[in-house]
Write an enzyme that holds these catalytic residues in place. Sequence first.
Site, short mmCIF file in Angstrom:
data_model
loop_
_atom_site.label_atom_id
_atom_site.label_comp_id
_atom_site.label_asym_id
_atom_site.label_seq_id
_atom_site.Cartn_x
_atom_site.Cartn_y
_atom_site.Cartn_z
N PRO A 70 0.82 -1.22 0.00
CA PRO A 70 0.00 0.00 0.00
C PRO A 70 0.85 1.26 0.00
O PRO A 70 2.06 1.20 0.22
CB PRO A 70 -0.77 -0.12 1.32
CG PRO A 70 0.08 -0.97 2.20
CD PRO A 70 0.80 -1.92 1.28
N GLU B 91 1.64 -8.58 -12.45
CA GLU B 91 0.31 -9.05 -12.82
C GLU B 91 -0.43 -7.94 -13.56
O GLU B 91 -0.47 -6.82 -13.09
CB GLU B 91 -0.44 -9.42 -11.53
CG GLU B 91 -1.68 -10.20 -11.79
CD GLU B 91 -1.40 -11.33 -12.76
OE1 GLU B 91 -0.80 -12.32 -12.34
OE2 GLU B 91 -1.77 -11.22 -13.96
N LYS C 298 -15.69 -0.53 -9.59
CA LYS C 298 -16.19 -0.80 -10.94
C LYS C 298 -17.11 -2.01 -10.84
O LYS C 298 -17.20 -2.63 -9.78
CB LYS C 298 -15.05 -1.03 -11.93
CG LYS C 298 -14.24 -2.29 -11.65
CD LYS C 298 -13.18 -2.47 -12.73
CE LYS C 298 -12.51 -3.80 -12.62
NZ LYS C 298 -11.47 -4.02 -13.59
N ARG D 247 -11.64 -0.54 -2.85
CA ARG D 247 -10.47 0.28 -2.55
C ARG D 247 -10.40 1.50 -3.48
O ARG D 247 -10.52 1.37 -4.70
CB ARG D 247 -9.20 -0.57 -2.65
CG ARG D 247 -9.10 -1.57 -1.50
CD ARG D 247 -7.93 -2.50 -1.62
NE ARG D 247 -8.10 -3.44 -2.71
CZ ARG D 247 -7.19 -4.36 -3.03
NH1 ARG D 247 -6.06 -4.44 -2.37
NH2 ARG D 247 -7.42 -5.20 -4.02
N LYS E 184 5.32 -2.36 -15.13
CA LYS E 184 4.03 -2.48 -14.45
C LYS E 184 3.52 -1.10 -14.03
O LYS E 184 2.37 -0.75 -14.25
CB LYS E 184 4.17 -3.42 -13.24
CG LYS E 184 2.94 -3.52 -12.37
CD LYS E 184 1.74 -4.06 -13.15
CE LYS E 184 0.42 -3.81 -12.47
NZ LYS E 184 0.01 -4.76 -11.49
N CYS F 165 -4.90 -0.01 -7.55
CA CYS F 165 -3.62 0.14 -8.25
C CYS F 165 -3.32 1.51 -8.83
O CYS F 165 -2.22 2.02 -8.65
CB CYS F 165 -3.53 -0.90 -9.37
SG CYS F 165 -3.24 -2.54 -8.72
C1 UDX Z 1 -1.41 -6.88 -3.76
C2 UDX Z 1 -0.74 -5.53 -3.98
O1 UDX Z 1 -1.56 -4.53 -3.41
C3 UDX Z 1 -0.52 -5.21 -5.41
O2 UDX Z 1 0.34 -4.11 -5.54
C4 UDX Z 1 0.13 -6.32 -6.08
O3 UDX Z 1 0.21 -6.07 -7.47
C5 UDX Z 1 -0.49 -7.66 -5.76
O4 UDX Z 1 -0.67 -7.85 -4.38
P1 UDX Z 1 -3.90 -7.68 -3.68
O5 UDX Z 1 -3.72 -9.13 -3.93
O6 UDX Z 1 -5.08 -7.01 -4.29
O7 UDX Z 1 -2.71 -6.83 -4.25
O8 UDX Z 1 -3.77 -7.38 -2.12
P2 UDX Z 1 -4.61 -7.98 -0.94
O9 UDX Z 1 -5.94 -8.44 -1.42
O10 UDX Z 1 -4.51 -7.01 0.19
O11 UDX Z 1 -3.81 -9.31 -0.56
C6 UDX Z 1 -2.59 -9.37 0.06
C7 UDX Z 1 -2.59 -10.52 1.06
O12 UDX Z 1 -1.28 -10.70 1.58
C8 UDX Z 1 -3.51 -10.33 2.27
O13 UDX Z 1 -4.43 -11.39 2.33
C9 UDX Z 1 -2.56 -10.35 3.47
O14 UDX Z 1 -3.10 -10.96 4.61
C10 UDX Z 1 -1.39 -11.11 2.92
N1 UDX Z 1 -0.12 -10.85 3.63
C11 UDX Z 1 0.32 -9.59 3.79
C12 UDX Z 1 0.64 -11.91 4.10
O15 UDX Z 1 0.25 -13.06 3.98
N2 UDX Z 1 1.82 -11.65 4.72
C13 UDX Z 1 2.28 -10.40 4.92
O16 UDX Z 1 3.35 -10.20 5.49
C14 UDX Z 1 1.50 -9.32 4.44
C1 UDX Z 2 -5.92 -2.11 -13.24
C2 UDX Z 2 -5.25 -2.51 -14.56
O1 UDX Z 2 -6.21 -2.48 -15.61
C3 UDX Z 2 -4.62 -3.87 -14.44
O2 UDX Z 2 -3.94 -4.21 -15.63
C4 UDX Z 2 -3.66 -3.86 -13.27
O3 UDX Z 2 -3.03 -5.10 -13.10
C5 UDX Z 2 -4.39 -3.47 -12.00
O4 UDX Z 2 -5.00 -2.19 -12.17
P1 UDX Z 2 -8.23 -2.66 -12.07
O5 UDX Z 2 -7.85 -1.63 -11.06
O6 UDX Z 2 -8.72 -3.98 -11.61
O7 UDX Z 2 -7.00 -2.99 -13.02
O8 UDX Z 2 -9.38 -2.05 -12.97
P2 UDX Z 2 -9.51 -1.27 -14.35
O9 UDX Z 2 -10.45 -2.01 -15.19
O10 UDX Z 2 -8.21 -0.92 -14.94
O11 UDX Z 2 -10.27 0.05 -13.89
C6 UDX Z 2 -9.67 1.00 -13.02
C7 UDX Z 2 -10.60 2.16 -12.79
O12 UDX Z 2 -10.71 2.98 -13.96
C8 UDX Z 2 -12.03 1.76 -12.41
O13 UDX Z 2 -12.52 2.59 -11.40
C9 UDX Z 2 -12.79 1.98 -13.70
O14 UDX Z 2 -14.15 2.23 -13.48
C10 UDX Z 2 -12.07 3.19 -14.27
N1 UDX Z 2 -12.19 3.31 -15.74
C11 UDX Z 2 -11.64 2.37 -16.54
C12 UDX Z 2 -12.84 4.41 -16.28
O15 UDX Z 2 -13.33 5.28 -15.57
N2 UDX Z 2 -12.91 4.52 -17.65
C13 UDX Z 2 -12.37 3.59 -18.49
O16 UDX Z 2 -12.47 3.76 -19.72
C14 UDX Z 2 -11.73 2.47 -17.91
#
Ligand code: UDX
Ligand code: UDX
Length: 465
Positions: A95, A163, A342, A349, A223, A279
């Site tokens: 974060p 990813e 979305k 988040r 990324k 993200c």
């Molecule tokens: C996270 C990151 O926010 C993002 O930047 C990255 O690309 C992919 O990993 P996300 O999977 O969406 O994204 O995060 P989250 O749903 O919060 O999952 C992270 C998990 O890691 C949580 O379940 C947390 O409990 C776990 N965690 C965190 C561990 O197991 N060990 C740790 O030390 C910290």
């Molecule tokens: C994004 C990236 O697309 C993905 O490749 C990366 O790994 C993680 O971050 P995500 O955050 O899941 O994925 O959603 P995304 O579909 O990209 O949308 C992001 C935000 O932009 C949403 O709030 C969506 O509503 C908004 N959005 C997207 C718009 O307002 N207009 C658009 O045309 C597209």
Amino acid sequence: MKKISKICCIGAGYVGGPTMAVIASKCPEIKVTVVDVNPERIARWNSDNLDELPVYEPGLKEVVAGARNRNLFFSTDVEQSIREAEMIFISVNTPTKTYGKGKGMAADLKYVELCARQIADVATEDKIIVEKSTLPVRTAQTIRTIMENCGKHINFQILSNPEFLAEGTAIADLQNADRVLIGGDRSTPEGREAIDALASIYEHWLSPDKILRTNLWSSELSKLTANAFLAQRVSSINSISALCEMTEADVDEVAGAIGADSRIGSKFLKASVGFGGSCFQKDILNLVYICKSLGLNDVAEYWQGVIDINNYQKRRFAEKIVTSLFNTVAGKKIAFLGWAFKKDTNDTRETAAMYVADYLLDETANITVYDPKVTQTQMLTDLNYLATREESKNSAMLHSVKDPYEACKDAHAVAILTEWDEFKGYDWQKIYDNMKKPAFVFDGRNIVDAEKLRNIGFKVSQIGK
Ligand code: UDX
Ligand code: UDX
């Protein structure tokens, strides 16, 4: 070539869970264990009721059902899983820092460092460590330094494999990826062997030409750059939406016209109340921070503009509600359709909805929310996280109901914050009949048929029209 038979993924979140489920389903001969420090989360991944998985993604249930307890396991035993795996994915959250140097901008890498130290402590054999979390460029150097100083004569290879899945389409994005990016040390045979080992996993279902190999730093930076470019397109079209509203141009028509140019392309040009999600903002802030730390202030300012326009767009939407409702929403009921950042996800988040709600609560509105996937507890957690007022005030002024018609009943205005498909098919006549008049609709996603709603009697306001 090195064959991988056991994978461990640390972090069973939105990224780790779905990614590993797809790898397990495509590679039945590889044992994939997803571990997490949060036992409640692991229990939900192991739940017999597949509706209780901690992440909602279309198609995820089916993939998990097919592979779980065959070669896909969810566990809290982090050390055991690290010990037995040849390849370890780090998929913990990164974060934005909320303290100290870089507060509000830099990525907080404490969890990533903890993972690295834990791997160093536990490992007794060679490991390939894969960065799956989005990380600042050159993080792999930190991980490498920790590994090299752990006092063990073990070969650690670090790879970056960011990813690109988007929430709501995660499974499809993984199964039909545009590309897979693998960054590694191509200058040594061990480095090349590690890259090939990871590539061979993806080659179970993707053609080799979709697998791009780069150096570590290009991969890490790609990324951040990919997310910055995607967000920049949304901010660009949103900036134009403000201009459209003052000139009788229609932003969807403008987007259609420019998107037809193959050099521009049609995706990510949908004007909205503002982008959200875990993200975009985090990664751009991180990019801005890195540029500033390297003295690239002009570059930092350029990308900061993408965030500024996004904040402007959320504020502009909220202000429009207030001015349209005769400059006051005090004590008025405003119905929100949608809270998720979305459609097709329960993730909230950085959702625009919480910022719009916060603005309207400052104006002492009463908000009733309907979202098909988000709970009231989550909405209040989001608002409390902003820490802009006492928590008891948030829970007194914002409620969620399970029926959209009830949410809209007696409301002065309906605000659409998420583009859930079901909103389009509602009985809008019924909604109108039960609202205060004049009845306003503020469509933050341009999804309703404005003409039809105006014929019913609504005053309709859309983005960029
Ligand atoms: C996270 C990151 O926010 C993002 O930047 C990255 O690309 C992919 O990993 P996300 O999977 O969406 O994204 O995060 P989250 O749903 O919060 O999952 C992270 C998990 O890691 C949580 O379940 C947390 O409990 C776990 N965690 C965190 C561990 O197991 N060990 C740790 O030390 C910290
Ligand atoms: C994004 C990236 O697309 C993905 O490749 C990366 O790994 C993680 O971050 P995500 O955050 O899941 O994925 O959603 P995304 O579909 O990209 O949308 C992001 C935000 O932009 C949403 O709030 C969506 O509503 C908004 N959005 C997207 C718009 O307002 N207009 C658009 O045309 C597209």
